[in-house]
Enzyme design. Structure first.
Site, PDB file in Angstrom:
ATOM      1  N   ASP A  15      11.707 102.070  29.977  1.00 46.14           N
ATOM      2  CA  ASP A  15      11.334 103.068  28.979  1.00 46.14           C
ATOM      3  C   ASP A  15      10.821 104.358  29.605  1.00 46.14           C
ATOM      4  O   ASP A  15      10.515 105.312  28.890  1.00 46.14           O
ATOM      5  CB  ASP A  15      10.312 102.500  27.995  1.00 46.14           C
ATOM      6  CG  ASP A  15       9.063 101.935  28.663  1.00 46.14           C
ATOM      7  OD1 ASP A  15       9.127 101.587  29.846  1.00 46.14           O
ATOM      8  OD2 ASP A  15       8.016 101.840  27.982  1.00 46.14           O
ATOM      9  N   HIS A  59      -1.302  99.146  36.611  1.00 45.14           N
ATOM     10  CA  HIS A  59      -0.336  98.520  35.711  1.00 45.14           C
ATOM     11  C   HIS A  59       0.164  97.246  36.385  1.00 45.14           C
ATOM     12  O   HIS A  59      -0.277  96.888  37.483  1.00 45.14           O
ATOM     13  CB  HIS A  59       0.800  99.502  35.426  1.00 45.14           C
ATOM     14  CG  HIS A  59       1.695  99.113  34.289  1.00 45.14           C
ATOM     15  ND1 HIS A  59       1.229  98.507  33.139  1.00 45.14           N
ATOM     16  CD2 HIS A  59       3.042  99.250  34.118  1.00 45.14           C
ATOM     17  CE1 HIS A  59       2.242  98.292  32.324  1.00 45.14           C
ATOM     18  NE2 HIS A  59       3.347  98.726  32.887  1.00 45.14           N
ATOM     19  N   HIS A  77       2.478 107.247  24.213  1.00 42.95           N
ATOM     20  CA  HIS A  77       2.985 105.949  24.647  1.00 42.95           C
ATOM     21  C   HIS A  77       2.496 104.833  23.715  1.00 42.95           C
ATOM     22  O   HIS A  77       1.859 103.866  24.121  1.00 42.95           O
ATOM     23  CB  HIS A  77       2.570 105.651  26.090  1.00 42.95           C
ATOM     24  CG  HIS A  77       3.390 104.561  26.733  1.00 42.95           C
ATOM     25  ND1 HIS A  77       2.987 103.240  26.737  1.00 42.95           N
ATOM     26  CD2 HIS A  77       4.578 104.592  27.374  1.00 42.95           C
ATOM     27  CE1 HIS A  77       3.886 102.508  27.356  1.00 42.95           C
ATOM     28  NE2 HIS A  77       4.871 103.310  27.763  1.00 42.95           N
TER      29      HIS A  77
END
Length: 308
Positions: free
Chosen positions: A65, A138, A265
């Protein structure tokens, strides 16, 4: 003046009225992208901006994405007869990932220059942009970015005359050039005052709150930060998948003392983020929900910015 546009605000998958992640800036004839999710080309067209001046594309990480729109964008730029080099910046593996994507865009009329990020914090200077990449947290290697436009001090005619610097050199010194002359070496510092406040934008997605974000966003004119979840029952999910909530993004904005926060986001389940914006505004009043196409013109301190 720095133009900033959130082209896409979606995370994971596009929605009918929400493209995937991408940010675009324009400064002094050069455009920069951060991330290039599916639909980025369409979003640029809808905004009425141009592909051709894009000189730099930065990637936070290589989830689909955030990079799946790149092959099509490269083809479009090639079809526009671009010949100038394109610089790509991203985490380790950049050239390998882009080369794999380019199987469907193998021939381009312009060269690609790869600059992989090798350090936890790393700086780049390109086309008037001062870019700082900083590592975040992340479930894959991921970076945030700060973009700075520096502003030199005011030119002093009085100092130039006092030092008997010929007028023919004034313009070059004002632009920051060092000059070898019959009088010796002339430095910009001889005629320029202290550096003035420039423009600073910090952008981060796909991460838990980190000290690196707070430090690199410190004093930013605009802080664009992921708010994957606004709903009150999603705290555990944010921690599990290493994303952020509205509350966490707002807390970072408050600690970093930024001027404004745009959330972005969003999870596909968060169809109307504006319904939860008060959760962030209770912590940081200058928080607003980002939307596709949201833009602003950030001016130097003695100028006026415009938002759209």
């Amino acid at each position: 003046m720095l133009d900033v546009c959130l082209l896409g605000t979606g995370g994971m998958m596009p929605l009918p009225k929400r493209w995937l992640t991408a940010l675009m800036t324009r400064y002094n004839g050069s455009s920069l992208l951060i991330d290039c999710g599916e639909g980025t080309q369409v979003a640029i067209k809808q905004k009425g901006w141009s592909f051709k001046p894009i000189d730099v594309i930065c990637f936070t990480h290589y989830h689909g994405d955030h990079i799946s729109g790149l092959p099509g964008l490269l083809l479009t730029m090639g079809n526009a007869e671009r010949t100038e080099p394109l610089t790509l910046i991203g985490p380790k593996g950049l050239e390998r990932v882009v080369s794999a994507l380019r199987v469907i865009a193998p021939e381009l009329p312009f060269p690609i220059r790869y600059q992989e990020i090798a350090e936890p914090v790393q700086g780049f200077k390109l086309n008037g942009y001062e870019i700082t990449a900083f590592r975040v947290n992340h479930n894959v290697l991921c970076y945030g970015y700060t973009i700075k436009i520096r502003r030199q001090g005011r030119f002093s005619v009085e100092r130039a005359r006092k030092q008997q610097i010929p007028m023919q050199y004034w313009n070059r010194l004002q632009k920051g050039e060092t000059i070898e002359s019959s009088q010796g070496t002339l430095h910009p510092e001889m005629v320029l005052g202290p550096e003035r406040r420039g423009i600073k934008v910090t952008y981060t997605t796909d991460t838990r709150p980190t000290r690196s974000i707070e430090e690199n966003a410190q004093g930013a004119d605009l802080f664009i930060c992921e708010g994957m979840y606004g709903e009150p029952d999603k705290d555990a999910k944010a921690r599990e998948y290493k994303h952020m909530t509205f509350k966490e993004a707002a807390t970072l904005a408050k600690r970093a003392q930024v001027r404004e926060l745009w959330l972005t986001h969003y999870s596909p389940s968060l169809v109307r983020p504006e319904e939860y914006i008060s959760v962030a505004q209770d912590i940081f009043p200058k928080a607003v929900p980002g939307r596709d196409g949201k833009s602003t013109e950030l001016a130097f301190e003695d100028g006026d910015g415009k938002e759209g």
